[in-house]
Design a protein around this motif. Structure first.
Motif, short mmCIF file in Angstrom:
data_model
loop_
_atom_site.label_atom_id
_atom_site.label_comp_id
_atom_site.label_asym_id
_atom_site.label_seq_id
_atom_site.Cartn_x
_atom_site.Cartn_y
_atom_site.Cartn_z
N ASN A 1 141.23 32.63 -6.54
CA ASN A 1 140.53 32.56 -5.12
C ASN A 1 141.54 31.94 -4.09
OD1 ASN A 1 138.18 33.53 -6.27
ND2 ASN A 1 137.50 31.65 -7.03
N SER A 2 142.80 32.51 -4.21
CA SER A 2 143.73 31.88 -3.25
C SER A 2 143.81 30.44 -2.81
CB SER A 2 143.42 32.73 -1.75
OG SER A 2 143.71 34.20 -2.00
N THR A 3 143.40 29.64 -3.86
CA THR A 3 143.62 28.32 -3.67
C THR A 3 145.09 27.63 -3.94
OG1 THR A 3 141.28 27.97 -4.49
CG2 THR A 3 142.64 25.98 -4.45
N THR B 1 142.70 26.04 0.98
CA THR B 1 142.04 27.20 0.74
C THR B 1 142.00 28.19 2.09
OG1 THR B 1 139.62 26.54 1.28
CG2 THR B 1 140.68 26.39 -0.96
N PRO B 2 141.60 29.18 2.06
CA PRO B 2 141.44 30.20 3.33
C PRO B 2 140.53 29.50 4.41
CG PRO B 2 141.42 31.58 1.50
CD PRO B 2 141.45 30.18 1.16
N ASP B 3 139.54 28.78 3.92
CA ASP B 3 138.28 28.21 4.53
C ASP B 3 138.59 26.71 4.88
OD1 ASP B 3 137.20 30.60 4.45
OD2 ASP B 3 136.35 30.14 2.77
N ALA B 4 139.29 26.01 4.05
CA ALA B 4 139.23 24.62 4.27
C ALA B 4 140.55 23.74 3.75
CB ALA B 4 137.92 23.94 3.36
N ASP C 1 141.44 20.08 2.07
CA ASP C 1 141.17 18.64 1.53
C ASP C 1 142.26 17.82 1.24
OD1 ASP C 1 138.20 19.54 1.81
OD2 ASP C 1 138.52 20.66 0.25
#
Length: 813
Positions: free
Chosen positions: A456-458, A479-482, A484
């Motif tokens: 998932n593109s991590t 990731t595309p969204d976050a 950390d």
């Protein structure tokens, strides 16, 4: 003397089966049917990195391992020697040598027993590992007493010989090992030998570890795969060249890939080499179990398959350019069939200038990607840059070829795309279909050192984070969204498994801070060695599932499950996640603040043995035996050095503290054997020195330990507890408690505090401590030396007339 015939028989002996979690792979010593690998009259043994028997006058090879050029050939002008093989083994070997496929040898059979018949005047046996480790030799030559068979080795023996036997005319002859000079040379003495009769010598070999592996991994069946540089090809093929590097000649190394069962039984070996220098880079495995090798070569006849993407060597032929040594002429990539090691594909990959492969990865579709440093025409003259390319599955073409000014890390994503860390802040992303190249900016403040790709593109990053002028080791997930970040994890290598779990491995904890204090159940090494590595495992949600110290490692790799597999000088380990690891010894090193190097040991030195389940579950401190001496058995644990029992001061599940015996021999390799409940757990070779001062504790005048919270006052005294000081007057007695007569060391000990040299008030056995533990008491000056103001004070140690490499850190108020 003239001896008409000598018959030599060697029998292979397998080591006991090892556990799945830590093995010392023992090769079945095997003799291979000759198929033209060397001169036709000869039959040779090829196990480990290059066992070789020679029964021919036509073959000789200069060897630089021991500083001389030993003959590996018979001295007779026309030998009548012939060989007989028996005891077929299931093991097989493949030899890929040179550009012509018709010359390659596959599935060479192996046998357990080799007999030489009618050997005239000479027989040699040589062990040829990669580097100056061992050179075993038997020699029977004209004018040399055949009752003496020299066997030479360095201080780190990699194999042991069982008791030899000899017979002549149906009678058994007395045989013994006898020490020789210089240290670590031994002779096999055969008594009552009749020079007029032929005789037979039988020697069994056991505990022959496969060592010096460049890379290691495991397949889905748990088999071990080890890739190493080896000179056995040059030993076994008289076409081999002699390489010269830094004006030092040595047989040009080839590559050996060995496959072992989980218990250490050798299944197959594959050799790949041209006539000149080869060096391995990496070993990878795909989901189908196929193996991928990458490295460098200077051989224009390196074996490549038909329709290779680059079938010809591009160069250069020299290992030096502008007076500097470079590790590669061309890069190469090879694919092998996992179950047997047979070659499937192989190709060159390089330019006419220097190419040095640095990073290698394989995606789930079996497409390899390689990045190599090159003096390429794409860059200004004499400047360095990188080529990154991906091969298609049949290795017939380069699917992708890209130039970059820098590559710090390389990763293949599950979807087949490629990530390249170009700078600590920029990642290049090459799409799976190779139609686009985009850049990803690492978030501000993060400096990446290693990357790994998950589902998932991590993207996982290992590196440091800068804030307020301070730099902190971190592990980050992008990731595309976050984005950390977890602080406190040392920067190291990353790899994900098919489920997206992450493995982080750090080769050494030296100078890395802060170190996470969490050590989870199932840890391999709860107490670290001085050069321990660190392994942590995380779920895709960043949950820590395992954290552990690792034994000292020389190299490491990951298997398909992101489990670390790492090698040390003689051992191969992997980390089991089910906590079913059997007992093993991880390291042996002096106790205390490390004034002596971990490898510097001497008789009467206080040392710690660290590992897993090596002692009793409930820790115990030393006890006195019936003679009033410290017992050599504690909680079922015993430790012997060269057969001499060691007094045990502490025994716990993960640590055993012992004092090495006073009479332990120095200047040669001796065996340390660790047993628990009479069962042998581990054996390790040690090279003891006459002196190896180890300071285990620094105490203030009130007896409390010196620390930043408890500094010593100027004008007061400090007490050093130490060991490994060498001979004393009177001599020490193992396990005896120091009273009432306190022995004095023969060596001198002083301290240098700035420009002030401190003489000891007393330097003697420590009262009421076991023999071997000494005390040295010094008076600190009332004022610090002129111009010296550091705290803690860095105080130099002068022992036996020499400055030690490290200083004492003493806190002073």
């Amino acid at each position: 003397m003239n001896y008409r015939s000598i018959s030599a028989i060697l029998l292979a002996t397998l080591a006991p089966a090892a556990n799945l979690d830590r093995i010392q792979p023992s090769n079945p010593v095997s003799f291979e049917a000759n198929r033209g690998q060397i001169d036709l009259p000869a039959t040779y043994l090829a196990a480990d990195q290059g066992w070789a028997f020679d029964c021919s006058t036509l073959y000789g090879r200069a060897r630089a391992f021991t500083g001389d050029i030993p003959r590996l050939a018979l001295t007779a002008p026309a030998p009548t020697c012939h060989s007989e093989l028996a005891g077929p083994l299931a093991t097989q070997a493949h030899y890929y040598r040179g550009p012509h496929r018709g010359d390659w040898l596959e599935s060479v059979p192996r046998f357990q027993t080799l007999t030489f018949h009618s050997v005239a005047l000479g027989l040699s046996w040589s062990y040829a590992p990669n580097g100056p480790s061992i050179d075993w030799r038997w020699e029977f030559e004209a004018g040399v007493d055949p009752a003496s068979i020299p066997i030479a080795g360095d201080s780190a023996l990699l194999a042991r010989l069982a008791s030899p036997t000899a017979s002549q005319a149906g009678h058994t002859l007395p045989v013994r090992w006898q020490a020789g000079a210089p240290p670590n040379q031994f002779a096999l003495a055969v008594d009552n030998l009749d020079p007029a009769l032929p005789f037979t010598v039988t020697i069994s070999l056991f505990d022959a570890a496969f060592v010096s592996s460049a890379k290691a991994t495991r397949d889905s069946a748990g088999n071990w795969l080890l890739l190493s540089a080896t000179d056995s090809l040059s030993v076994l093929d008289s076409r081999s060249a002699i390489c010269t590097l830094n004006q030092w000649p040595y047989p040009c190394p080839g590559l050996a890939l060995a496959r072992f069962t989980p218990s250490g039984e050798l299944l197959s070996q594959t050799y790949l080499s041209g006539a000149r220098y080869q060096s391995p880079l990496d070993l990878r495995i795909d989901p189908d179990g196929n193996l991928y090798l990458a490295g460098s070569t200077y051989s224009d006849d390196f074996p490549v398959t038909e329709d290779a993407a680059q079938p010809r060597f591009a160069g250069p032929a020299a290992m030096q350019l502008n007076g500097r040594n470079y590790p590669g002429g061309d890069a190469f990539v090879a694919k092998l069939y996992g179950p047997t090691g047979a070659l499937i594909h192989s190709t060159f990959a390089g330019t006419p200038l220097m190419d040095s492969p640095r990073f290698f990865t394989v995606d789930d579709s079996g497409r390899p990607t390689l990045a190599y440093l090159t003096l390429s025409d794409a860059y200004p003259a004499q400047s360095l840059g990188y080529h990154i390319f991906r091969l298609n599955e049949p290795f017939t073409q380069f699917e992708f070829d890209h130039s970059s000014d820098s590559v710090l890390a390389l990763a293949a994503a599950p979807d087949g795309s490629i990530y390249s860390l170009r700078t600590p802040q920029i990642i290049d992303h090459i799409a799976a279909d190779l139609t686009s190249l985009t850049t990803i900016a690492v978030p501000a403040g993060i400096s990446a050192q290693s990357i790994a790709s998950g589902p998932n593109s991590t993207l996982w990053l290992s590196g440091t984070q800068s804030s307020g002028g301070a730099s902190t080791p971190v592990l980050a997930r992008l990731t595309p969204d976050a984005f950390d970040v977890q602080s406190g994890w040392p920067a190291g290598a990353l790899q994900t498994d098919p489920q997206g779990n992450l493995g982080l491995i750090v080769r050494s904890l030296v100078a890395l801070s802060p170190i996470p204090s969490t050590v989870t159940p199932g840890a391999v090494l709860p107490e670290p060695c001085s050069s321990s590595g660190y392994y942590a495992r995380f779920t895709p949600q960043f949950d820590l599932t395992l954290a552990t110290f690792l034994p000292s490692a020389t190299d490491y790799a990951f298997d398909r499950a992101a489990t670390p597999v790492w090698t040390s000088n003689q051992d191969l380990f992997s980390l089991a996640l089910d906590a079913q690891i059997k007992p093993f010894l991880a390291c042996i090193e002096p106790t205390g603040p490390g004034i002596a190097a971990p490898s510097a040991l001497a008789p009467a030195t206080l040392v710690s043995l660290r590992g897993l389940a090596i002692g009793p579950d409930l820790a115990q401190d030393w006890q006195l035996d019936d003679q009033g001496r410290v017992s050599t058995s504690l909680g079922g644990a015993t430790v012997t050095i060269a057969g001499l029992p060691s007094p045990i001061l502490h025994a716990g599940s993960h640590r055993i503290d012992v004092i090495l015996p006073h009479a332990a021999p120095t200047g040669q390799s001796v065996a340390l054997e660790l047993a628990r409940d009479t069962q042998l757990i581990a054996t390790q070779q040690l090279a003891l020195q006459p002196y190896a001062l180890t300071i285990s504790k620094i105490q203030n005048e009130n007896g409390a330990g010196n620390s930043s919270e408890n500094p010593a006052a100027l004008g007061s005294t400090i007490r050093l507890l130490c060991s490994g000081v060498g001979p004393t007057d009177p001599p020490g007695v193992d396990g005896q408690i120091n009273h009432p007569t306190l022995a004095i060391p023969q060596a001198k000990l002083t301290l240098a505090y700035g420009t002030t040299e401190l003489e000891p008030l007393r330097f003697q056995q420590a009262p009421d401590r076991p023999s071997g533990i000494m005390e040295a008491v010094f008076a600190l000056p009332a004022t610090p030396p002129a111009g010296y103001s550091s705290n803690p004070a860095a105080i130099s140690v002068i022992f036996n007339g020499r400055y030690l490499n490290q200083t004492l850190k003493i806190y002073i108020k």
